[in-house]
Design a protein around this motif. Structure first.
Motif, PDB file in Angstrom:
ATOM      1  N   MET A  51       6.181  38.101  52.877  1.00 17.29           N
ATOM      2  CA  MET A  51       6.526  37.604  54.213  1.00 17.29           C
ATOM      3  C   MET A  51       5.507  38.147  55.229  1.00 17.29           C
ATOM      4  N   SER A  52       4.905  37.250  55.997  1.00 14.11           N
ATOM      5  CA  SER A  52       3.875  37.677  56.946  1.00 14.11           C
ATOM      6  C   SER A  52       4.502  38.193  58.231  1.00 14.11           C
ATOM      7  N   GLU A  53       3.759  39.033  58.914  1.00 14.38           N
ATOM      8  CA  GLU A  53       4.230  39.589  60.188  1.00 14.38           C
ATOM      9  C   GLU A  53       4.239  38.505  61.271  1.00 14.38           C
ATOM     10  N   ARG A  54       5.073  38.700  62.257  1.00 14.31           N
ATOM     11  CA  ARG A  54       5.114  37.778  63.383  1.00 14.31           C
ATOM     12  C   ARG A  54       3.820  37.856  64.196  1.00 14.31           C
ATOM     13  N   THR A  55       3.401  36.712  64.677  1.00 15.10           N
ATOM     14  CA  THR A  55       2.251  36.683  65.581  1.00 15.10           C
ATOM     15  C   THR A  55       2.685  37.220  66.938  1.00 15.10           C
ATOM     16  N   LEU A  56       1.715  37.470  67.789  1.00 15.08           N
ATOM     17  CA  LEU A  56       2.026  37.928  69.143  1.00 15.08           C
ATOM     18  C   LEU A  56       2.931  36.929  69.851  1.00 15.08           C
ATOM     19  N   GLU A  57       2.646  35.643  69.710  1.00 15.34           N
ATOM     20  CA  GLU A  57       3.451  34.632  70.395  1.00 15.34           C
ATOM     21  C   GLU A  57       4.865  34.565  69.831  1.00 15.34           C
ATOM     22  N   ALA A  74       3.348  44.669  70.189  1.00 17.65           N
ATOM     23  CA  ALA A  74       4.464  45.106  71.026  1.00 17.65           C
ATOM     24  C   ALA A  74       3.960  45.754  72.314  1.00 17.65           C
ATOM     25  N   LEU A  75       2.893  46.542  72.195  1.00 18.01           N
ATOM     26  CA  LEU A  75       2.308  47.176  73.384  1.00 18.01           C
ATOM     27  C   LEU A  75       1.831  46.126  74.381  1.00 18.01           C
ATOM     28  N   GLN A  76       1.273  45.027  73.871  1.00 16.80           N
ATOM     29  CA  GLN A  76       0.824  43.956  74.755  1.00 16.80           C
ATOM     30  C   GLN A  76       1.995  43.315  75.496  1.00 16.80           C
ATOM     31  N   LEU A  77       3.184  43.387  74.887  1.00 11.31           N
ATOM     32  CA  LEU A  77       4.376  42.810  75.520  1.00 11.31           C
ATOM     33  C   LEU A  77       5.078  43.807  76.440  1.00 11.31           C
ATOM     34  N   GLY A  78       4.503  44.996  76.568  1.00 11.20           N
ATOM     35  CA  GLY A  78       5.061  45.979  77.503  1.00 11.20           C
ATOM     36  C   GLY A  78       5.935  47.040  76.881  1.00 11.20           C
ATOM     37  N   ALA A  79       5.992  47.101  75.549  1.00 11.84           N
ATOM     38  CA  ALA A  79       6.811  48.120  74.886  1.00 11.84           C
ATOM     39  C   ALA A  79       6.295  49.517  75.225  1.00 11.84           C
ATOM     40  N   VAL A 111      -2.128  59.532  67.465  1.00  9.35           N
ATOM     41  CA  VAL A 111      -3.018  59.316  68.612  1.00  9.35           C
ATOM     42  C   VAL A 111      -2.154  58.919  69.799  1.00  9.35           C
ATOM     43  N   LYS A 112      -2.076  59.803  70.783  1.00  8.25           N
ATOM     44  CA  LYS A 112      -1.192  59.570  71.925  1.00  8.25           C
ATOM     45  C   LYS A 112      -1.751  58.476  72.840  1.00  8.25           C
ATOM     46  N   ARG A 113      -0.865  57.572  73.233  1.00  8.55           N
ATOM     47  CA  ARG A 113      -1.219  56.534  74.193  1.00  8.55           C
ATOM     48  C   ARG A 113      -0.479  56.837  75.492  1.00  8.55           C
ATOM     49  N   PRO A 114      -1.147  56.747  76.626  1.00  6.43           N
ATOM     50  CA  PRO A 114      -0.481  57.051  77.901  1.00  6.43           C
ATOM     51  C   PRO A 114       0.768  56.184  78.097  1.00  6.43           C
ATOM     52  N   GLY A 115       1.876  56.833  78.429  1.00  2.00           N
ATOM     53  CA  GLY A 115       3.097  56.095  78.734  1.00  2.00           C
ATOM     54  C   GLY A 115       3.879  55.606  77.536  1.00  2.00           C
TER      55      GLY A 115
END
Length: 239
Positions: free
Chosen positions: A1-7, A51-56, A73-77
């Motif tokens: 099963m493939s992962e969901r696309t961004l859309e 998910a990060l692109q969607l604001g997670a 690897v820490k990401r701000p926020g």
């Protein structure tokens, strides 16, 4: 099963947000009172990036090794939540990568986490898991022993006792989890009223894809959602 696309993930996220907003409205709660933790377990880093692109901002991982692989690897926020049981020999890795551990259920782990966080010069948020479904397959302190367990907790300057976590009943009927969720809320309120080490004891991590509405009605401040966002998981083969 493939992962969901961004859309595809965007559509799923919008549908989930509508559910959360509606549940909050029904309960006369502001939407901001419920934190969505995106449960990315068994999903690849690419899914996290989408998910990060969607604001997670908050991600949950059951296994410490996966949390380390994706969030060292820490990401701000961005906050990492370890939501599965942590073996004693994994506590150092968990404390290093996590901003919050939801699944603490014994004093021995508390003492070890305090020592580790002292060495790391870090303050760690922790929640205590209660087995409100009373199912043998679930981790956590029993309902009968939960209050006494909490009262036995030591002061721990490098830990913030933030609240409680539970997993609803695995019956496929969301309403079956209501009693356990309500129990957790009453216990949280009782501890918070004591102050002291419980002065920050405001969180209730409860509710997943199938029972989040009931959880929100019963006061959840964090819901842990994976399937509704990322799609079905492809579980690794058991060795």
């Amino acid at each position: 099963m493939s992962e969901r696309t961004l859309e595809e993930m965007r559509v799923a996220y919008e549908a989930l947000e509508a559910r959360i907003a509606d549940a909050c409205k029904q309960s006369n709660r502001p939407r901001e009172s419920v934190l969505l933790v995106w449960v990315s377990k068994f999903h690849p880093l690419e899914a996290v990036e989408n998910a990060l692109q969607l604001g997670a901002t908050d991600f949950g991982e059951n296994r410490v090794q996966e949390a380390v692989e994706k969030f060292s690897v820490k990401r701000p926020g961005v906050r990492c939540h370890v939501i599965g049981p942590v073996q004693s020999n994994k506590l150092r890795h968990a404390a290093t990568v996590a901003d919050c551990i939801h699944s603490v259920a014994d004093v021995k782990s508390v003492l070890k986490l305090e020592r580790i966080c002292g060495e790391l010069d870090k303050t760690l948020d922790i929640l205590f898991q209660v087995n409100t479904s009373e199912e043998d397959t679930k981790s956590g302190v029993s309902m009968a022993e939960a209050e006494q367990f909490l009262l036995s907790l030591p002061e721990a300057p490098h830990l913030r006792y933030r609240g409680l976590m539970t997993i609803g009943k695995n019956t496929g009927v969301a309403e079956d989890s209501r009693e356990g969720f309500a129990f957790l809320r009453h216990l949280r309120d009782k501890m918070l009223a004591r102050g002291g080490v419980f002065q920050d004891f405001t969180e209730l991590s409860m509710g997943m894809t199938g029972d989040l509405e009931v959880a929100i009605e019963e006061g959840a401040t964090m819901i842990r959602v994976g399937t509704a966002l990322f799609g079905e998981r492809v579980y690794p083969p058991k060795i």
